[in-house]
Design a protein around this motif. Structure first.
Motif, PDB file in Angstrom:
ATOM      1  N   SER A 126     -31.102 -44.263  22.211  1.00 57.94           N
ATOM      2  CA  SER A 126     -31.161 -44.254  23.674  1.00 57.94           C
ATOM      3  C   SER A 126     -30.567 -42.961  24.205  1.00 57.94           C
ATOM      4  CB  SER A 126     -30.440 -45.465  24.258  1.00 57.94           C
ATOM      5  OG  SER A 126     -29.242 -45.668  23.585  1.00 57.94           O
ATOM      6  N   HIS A 127     -29.679 -42.300  23.439  1.00 55.51           N
ATOM      7  CA  HIS A 127     -29.195 -41.006  23.898  1.00 55.51           C
ATOM      8  C   HIS A 127     -30.349 -40.004  23.990  1.00 55.51           C
ATOM      9  CE1 HIS A 127     -26.644 -37.564  24.586  1.00 55.51           C
ATOM     10  NE2 HIS A 127     -27.319 -36.919  23.648  1.00 55.51           N
ATOM     11  N   GLY A 128     -31.251 -40.081  23.002  1.00 53.74           N
ATOM     12  CA  GLY A 128     -32.409 -39.184  23.023  1.00 53.74           C
ATOM     13  C   GLY A 128     -33.236 -39.387  24.271  1.00 53.74           C
ATOM     14  N   ILE A 129     -33.547 -40.653  24.563  1.00 53.57           N
ATOM     15  CA  ILE A 129     -34.345 -40.944  25.762  1.00 53.57           C
ATOM     16  C   ILE A 129     -33.600 -40.495  27.011  1.00 53.57           C
ATOM     17  CG2 ILE A 129     -35.352 -42.798  27.152  1.00 53.57           C
ATOM     18  CD1 ILE A 129     -35.834 -44.306  24.546  1.00 53.57           C
ATOM     19  N   GLY A 130     -32.292 -40.786  27.026  1.00 51.35           N
ATOM     20  CA  GLY A 130     -31.485 -40.395  28.169  1.00 51.35           C
ATOM     21  C   GLY A 130     -31.509 -38.895  28.379  1.00 51.35           C
ATOM     22  N   ALA A 131     -31.399 -38.128  27.257  1.00 49.20           N
ATOM     23  CA  ALA A 131     -31.359 -36.669  27.367  1.00 49.20           C
ATOM     24  C   ALA A 131     -32.663 -36.137  27.940  1.00 49.20           C
ATOM     25  CB  ALA A 131     -31.079 -36.041  26.008  1.00 49.20           C
ATOM     26  N   ILE A 132     -33.779 -36.709  27.465  1.00 49.15           N
ATOM     27  CA  ILE A 132     -35.072 -36.284  28.017  1.00 49.15           C
ATOM     28  C   ILE A 132     -35.131 -36.596  29.508  1.00 49.15           C
ATOM     29  CG2 ILE A 132     -37.561 -36.692  27.982  1.00 49.15           C
ATOM     30  CD1 ILE A 132     -37.428 -37.151  25.064  1.00 49.15           C
ATOM     31  N   GLY A 133     -34.672 -37.809  29.853  1.00 47.43           N
ATOM     32  CA  GLY A 133     -34.670 -38.211  31.255  1.00 47.43           C
ATOM     33  C   GLY A 133     -33.864 -37.238  32.103  1.00 47.43           C
ATOM     34  N   VAL A 134     -32.675 -36.888  31.612  1.00 46.04           N
ATOM     35  CA  VAL A 134     -31.818 -35.974  32.371  1.00 46.04           C
ATOM     36  C   VAL A 134     -32.516 -34.629  32.560  1.00 46.04           C
ATOM     37  CG1 VAL A 134     -29.667 -34.663  32.284  1.00 46.04           C
ATOM     38  CG2 VAL A 134     -29.656 -37.089  31.748  1.00 46.04           C
ATOM     39  N   THR A 135     -33.159 -34.127  31.494  1.00 45.06           N
ATOM     40  CA  THR A 135     -33.873 -32.843  31.601  1.00 45.06           C
ATOM     41  C   THR A 135     -34.943 -32.917  32.687  1.00 45.06           C
ATOM     42  OG1 THR A 135     -33.589 -32.544  29.238  1.00 45.06           O
ATOM     43  CG2 THR A 135     -35.193 -31.130  30.318  1.00 45.06           C
ATOM     44  N   LEU A 136     -35.695 -34.027  32.680  1.00 43.67           N
ATOM     45  CA  LEU A 136     -36.779 -34.138  33.653  1.00 43.67           C
ATOM     46  C   LEU A 136     -36.232 -34.245  35.069  1.00 43.67           C
ATOM     47  CD1 LEU A 136     -39.266 -36.405  31.688  1.00 43.67           C
ATOM     48  CD2 LEU A 136     -39.359 -33.940  32.071  1.00 43.67           C
ATOM     49  N   VAL A 137     -35.109 -34.976  35.216  1.00 49.29           N
ATOM     50  CA  VAL A 137     -34.509 -35.091  36.550  1.00 49.29           C
ATOM     51  C   VAL A 137     -34.060 -33.718  37.039  1.00 49.29           C
ATOM     52  CG1 VAL A 137     -32.509 -35.976  37.802  1.00 49.29           C
ATOM     53  CG2 VAL A 137     -33.812 -37.494  36.300  1.00 49.29           C
ATOM     54  N   VAL A 138     -33.423 -32.949  36.132  1.00 46.01           N
ATOM     55  CA  VAL A 138     -32.964 -31.607  36.519  1.00 46.01           C
ATOM     56  C   VAL A 138     -34.146 -30.758  36.949  1.00 46.01           C
ATOM     57  CG1 VAL A 138     -31.961 -29.465  35.640  1.00 46.01           C
ATOM     58  CG2 VAL A 138     -30.906 -31.642  35.077  1.00 46.01           C
ATOM     59  N   LEU A 139     -35.221 -30.841  36.172  1.00 41.25           N
ATOM     60  CA  LEU A 139     -36.411 -30.056  36.507  1.00 41.25           C
ATOM     61  C   LEU A 139     -36.935 -30.436  37.877  1.00 41.25           C
ATOM     62  CD1 LEU A 139     -38.539 -28.006  35.570  1.00 41.25           C
ATOM     63  CD2 LEU A 139     -39.866 -29.924  34.739  1.00 41.25           C
ATOM     64  N   ALA A 140     -37.002 -31.760  38.139  1.00 43.90           N
ATOM     65  CA  ALA A 140     -37.526 -32.226  39.422  1.00 43.90           C
ATOM     66  C   ALA A 140     -36.639 -31.741  40.569  1.00 43.90           C
ATOM     67  CB  ALA A 140     -37.609 -33.752  39.420  1.00 43.90           C
ATOM     68  N   LEU A 141     -35.306 -31.813  40.358  1.00 44.80           N
ATOM     69  CA  LEU A 141     -34.388 -31.369  41.401  1.00 44.80           C
ATOM     70  C   LEU A 141     -34.559 -29.880  41.679  1.00 44.80           C
ATOM     71  CD1 LEU A 141     -31.066 -33.230  40.549  1.00 44.80           C
ATOM     72  CD2 LEU A 141     -32.563 -33.576  42.504  1.00 44.80           C
ATOM     73  N   LEU A 142     -34.666 -29.089  40.597  1.00 45.74           N
ATOM     74  CA  LEU A 142     -34.841 -27.650  40.786  1.00 45.74           C
ATOM     75  C   LEU A 142     -36.140 -27.358  41.509  1.00 45.74           C
ATOM     76  CD1 LEU A 142     -33.633 -26.002  37.471  1.00 45.74           C
ATOM     77  CD2 LEU A 142     -32.567 -25.908  39.708  1.00 45.74           C
ATOM     78  N   TYR A 143     -37.188 -28.095  41.108  1.00 48.56           N
ATOM     79  CA  TYR A 143     -38.484 -27.896  41.745  1.00 48.56           C
ATOM     80  C   TYR A 143     -38.372 -28.179  43.239  1.00 48.56           C
ATOM     81  CZ  TYR A 143     -43.322 -28.468  43.078  1.00 48.56           C
ATOM     82  OH  TYR A 143     -44.513 -28.341  43.711  1.00 48.56           O
ATOM     83  N   ALA A 144     -37.742 -29.303  43.547  1.00 44.36           N
ATOM     84  CA  ALA A 144     -37.608 -29.677  44.955  1.00 44.36           C
ATOM     85  C   ALA A 144     -36.795 -28.630  45.702  1.00 44.36           C
ATOM     86  CB  ALA A 144     -36.928 -31.044  45.062  1.00 44.36           C
ATOM     87  N   PHE A 145     -35.727 -28.142  45.048  1.00 44.54           N
ATOM     88  CA  PHE A 145     -34.870 -27.144  45.683  1.00 44.54           C
ATOM     89  C   PHE A 145     -35.660 -25.877  46.017  1.00 44.54           C
ATOM     90  CE2 PHE A 145     -32.182 -23.350  45.017  1.00 44.54           C
ATOM     91  CZ  PHE A 145     -31.348 -23.493  46.109  1.00 44.54           C
ATOM     92  N   PHE A 146     -36.433 -25.402  45.029  1.00 45.07           N
ATOM     93  CA  PHE A 146     -37.158 -24.150  45.261  1.00 45.07           C
ATOM     94  C   PHE A 146     -38.349 -24.344  46.197  1.00 45.07           C
ATOM     95  CE2 PHE A 146     -35.032 -22.620  41.371  1.00 45.07           C
ATOM     96  CZ  PHE A 146     -34.516 -21.462  41.907  1.00 45.07           C
ATOM     97  N   ARG A 147     -38.907 -25.560  46.203  1.00 44.77           N
ATOM     98  CA  ARG A 147     -40.140 -25.784  46.944  1.00 44.77           C
ATOM     99  C   ARG A 147     -39.881 -26.185  48.390  1.00 44.77           C
ATOM    100  NH1 ARG A 147     -43.849 -25.863  49.235  1.00 44.77           N
ATOM    101  NH2 ARG A 147     -46.016 -26.485  48.920  1.00 44.77           N
ATOM    102  N   PHE A 148     -38.836 -27.009  48.599  1.00 46.82           N
ATOM    103  CA  PHE A 148     -38.714 -27.650  49.907  1.00 46.82           C
ATOM    104  C   PHE A 148     -37.516 -27.209  50.734  1.00 46.82           C
ATOM    105  CE2 PHE A 148     -40.994 -30.873  47.302  1.00 46.82           C
ATOM    106  CZ  PHE A 148     -42.220 -30.722  47.938  1.00 46.82           C
ATOM    107  N   THR A 149     -36.596 -26.407  50.174  1.00 43.70           N
ATOM    108  CA  THR A 149     -35.461 -26.007  51.003  1.00 43.70           C
ATOM    109  C   THR A 149     -35.608 -24.539  51.392  1.00 43.70           C
ATOM    110  OG1 THR A 149     -34.092 -25.218  49.190  1.00 43.70           O
ATOM    111  CG2 THR A 149     -33.942 -27.559  49.722  1.00 43.70           C
ATOM    112  N   SER A 150     -34.992 -24.167  52.522  1.00 45.58           N
ATOM    113  CA  SER A 150     -35.141 -22.776  52.957  1.00 45.58           C
ATOM    114  C   SER A 150     -34.327 -21.859  52.057  1.00 45.58           C
ATOM    115  CB  SER A 150     -34.710 -22.628  54.413  1.00 45.58           C
ATOM    116  OG  SER A 150     -33.429 -23.179  54.570  1.00 45.58           O
ATOM    117  N   LEU A 151     -33.222 -22.385  51.502  1.00 45.08           N
ATOM    118  CA  LEU A 151     -32.428 -21.579  50.584  1.00 45.08           C
ATOM    119  C   LEU A 151     -33.238 -21.247  49.317  1.00 45.08           C
ATOM    120  CD1 LEU A 151     -29.688 -20.327  50.333  1.00 45.08           C
ATOM    121  CD2 LEU A 151     -28.867 -22.399  49.209  1.00 45.08           C
ATOM    122  N   GLY A 152     -33.969 -22.269  48.848  1.00 44.05           N
ATOM    123  CA  GLY A 152     -34.812 -22.044  47.667  1.00 44.05           C
ATOM    124  C   GLY A 152     -35.879 -21.001  47.961  1.00 44.05           C
TER     125      GLY A 152
END
Lengths: 290, 330
Positions: free
Chosen positions: A137-163
């Motif tokens: 489950s650590h493996g699955i969790g790690a993948i999940g965390v990576t994807l969440v980070v990616l989504a957050l970064l994407y949202a940051f660069f795409r939808f905020t004026s700072l991004g």
């Protein structure tokens, strides 16, 4: 077939780690067009900070959040104090400074926390999820965390004026400055974000490889390979490249060449991509003006 | 700065005289020192050869290599395997190591031609990280001795000379180093040296002036690797032992520290750098196991900010100031 699926899945798990370090590399590349050789050691050092807090009795997620914040500050400070003054003087100077940082963080970690290998806890349950016998489950969790980070970064660069400001500053610093973006600070911000992403990768990798000052050397090499395969100016490419390289590494290790030459695979990948297709699979081809 | 021809001729003669004096001093040194110090100085000379080679590539030609430990290892292993498995005399292993590394460097330099600056640093970094694993690979174990490495025997002095093995090896290394330095200086002072610097500073203009950039770059890589390989072979004979774990990425980084601290694009810098990477860790080791590397890191960054020309620049500047006659501006 069962073994094959297990290999692919465990490749995806290691690929997730490569993907997050590659993501950190891409962050800095986008902001400054530099490849940060000290990224791995910075992540390792932050993981030691997390270990210290956990050792002092903090709950896991509190330590997790505090480490990310500390890593962010650390990244900003490094950019302000060391990277910014050296400017764009010469590639050699910049590479030397990066190597200097790599060595300093490595030896500081050894000095403060000793070279003995330490176990690092995982926030995810010990028994496999959903009763599967392929991935922990650590493996699955790690993948999940990576994807969440990616989504957050994407949202940051795409939808905020700072991004948006950060993207503008990276693409065209002169015009960005003319419309009032503080280019220097967006770079520092890029460093901070990269350090934060790197520290997450460090905390996700430490439970499987154990914590020691040299834990990131091989991972950094694979992250380089991942970033290059995916295209070093493309976050999605870096993540795809990370998973691809992880799976490739595991399959080659299991069926073709054995585990002893894993780093050579990374070397061949890096040189191969740079020679055959320097822009990677998803990167943009840049044309230099003479 | 414009000196009359006669002036420059005397200056040149003085330079050679000074150099001969330094070599003479270096040659009598081992008779006043303990065997351990002599061994350390032998390593300094071996490192100096390596650093001169790396400086040709990185300092003069501007191709950044973070993986020269790999060529050092190839040179060291060539010498060790030839001596251990084939009974080749130690002095014959040097040309062999040089030839192997010349070819290896040239071959690695060919794809590296397409890489600029940062990417070359990346590729060589990967080479440096990957090499120890390659040396441990089980299918090469027959040759390389795997994790255990190879033990070799230190040669005795020939012709019944009244020196012990350490002193002889030091003198032998000094001779080789002097030869390599004379060759290197002549290479860098002439047409080829100018072409290398031109490629570093203005590649397009250099090409327009008729410099064959690809050939020069690949050849520089080869020659640089050759120097490094000779240094590696001498180092292996001095240490009497090769093993994969002595050739990690940190060896390559130590070489980088050597040329940066000693002085980029300077011949004498190779010697200062070699002294630095040999003796500073020894002193710093007494503080902590990690201290040498912390000091390396700080010196790397400090050099880039405060003295980009390294020790060679400081020494050269002081020398100029001493020589300047009063009332005469330079």
């Amino acid at each position: 077939m069962d073994a094959f699926i297990a290999q692919v899945l465990s490749g995806l798990v290691t690929g997730g780690i490569y993907a997050s370090v590659a993501l950190a590399l891409v962050m800095i590349y986008q902001a400054t067009h530099l490849v940060n050789f000290a990224q791995g050691e910075l992540a390792m050092f932050c993981t030691y900070l997390a270990w210290t807090m956990l050792d002092a009795g903090f709950p896991y997620w509190a330590a997790f959040a505090a480490t990310i914040a500390l890593a962010f500050v650390c990244g900003v400070v490094i950019e302000r104090v060391v990277i910014r003054p050296i400017g764009e003087s010469s590639v050699l100077a910049v590479v030397v400074v990066f190597i200097g940082l790599l060595v300093i963080f490595n030896s500081l970690a050894g000095w403060i926390f000793t070279y003995t290998v330490k176990p690092f806890p995982s926030p995810f349950p010990a028994e496999p999820l959903f009763g599967n016998h392929y991935v922990s489950s650590h493996g699955i969790g790690a993948i999940g965390v990576t994807l969440v980070v990616l989504a957050l970064l994407y949202a940051f660069f795409r939808f905020t004026s700072l991004g948006l400001a950060m993207r503008a500053a990276a693409q065209n610093p002169v015009s960005a400055r003319l419309v009032g973006i503080r280019v220097g600070w967006t770079r520092a911000l890029g460093w901070g974000l990269a350090a934060a992403v790197g520290s997450i990768a460090g905390m996700m990798v430490a439970p499987t490889v154990y914590l020691d000052p040299n834990m990131m050397a091989g991972i950094l090499l694979y992250a380089f390979a991942a970033a290059l395969v995916g295209g070093i100016d493309n976050p999605w490419g870096a993540v795809a490249g990370g998973f691809l390289v992880g799976v490739l590494e595991n399959l080659l290790g299991a069926y073709v060449i054995g585990t002893e030459l894993k780093l050579t695979v990374a070397l061949v990948l890096i040189v191969g991509v740079l020679v055959i297709r320097p822009s990677g699979l998803f990167g943009r081809v840049t044309v230099k003006r003479v | 700065m414009a000196a009359l021809p006669t002036d420059s001729a005397t200056a040149r003669r003085n330079q050679w005289l000074g150099l001969a004096l330094v070599v003479l001093l270096a040659a009598v040194l081992p008779f006043f020192l303990s065997n351990y110090r002599v061994f350390q100085l032998t390593l300094v000379l071996a490192y100096a050869i390596v650093l001169l080679g790396l400086n040709m590539l990185t300092g003069y030609n501007g191709q950044i290599s973070l993986g020269h430990g790999a060529f050092y290892a190839i040179g060291a292993y060539t010498a060790a395997i030839l001596m251990d498995k084939f009974g080749v005399p130690y002095w014959l292993t040097l040309p062999a190591a040089a030839a192997v590394c010349l070819v290896a460097g040239f071959l690695f330099g060919l794809p590296a031609l397409r890489l600029e600056g940062l990417y070359l640093a990346l590729a060589t970094f990967a080479l440096g990280v990957a090499l120890p694993q390659l040396l441990k690979y089980k299918h090469f174990e027959h040759w390389t001795g795997g994790v255990q490495g190879i033990v070799i025997i230190k040669p005795d002095a020939p012709f019944g000379l009244p020196v012990n093995a350490d002193q002889w090896l030091y003198l032998f290394t000094l001779g080789v180093a002097a030869l390599m330095f004379i060759l290197g200086v002549n290479l860098l002072r002439g047409r080829i040296g100018r072409a290398l610097v031109a490629i570093r500073d203005q590649p397009i203009a250099a090409e327009a002036m008729g410099v064959d950039i690809s050939l020069y770059k690949a050849l520089t890589f080869g020659v640089s690797a050759m120097y490094t390989g000779v240094g590696g072979a001498l180092g292996a004979i001095a240490v009497q032992f090769v093993a994969p774990d002595s050739f990690t990425i940190f060896l390559s980084i130590a070489f980088l520290v050597g040329i940066v601290v000693g002085g980029l694009a300077s011949v004498s810098g190779a010697i200062y750098g070699a002294l630095f990477i040999q003796f500073v860790p020894n002193i710093a080791d007494q503080i902590s196991k990690a201290a040498p590397w912390a000091i390396y890191g700080v010196f790397l960054i400090a050099c880039m900010f405060l003295m980009p020309g390294g020790i060679a620049q400081v020494v050269g500047g002081a020398w100029q100031r001493l020589r300047r006659k009063p009332g005469k501006s330079v």
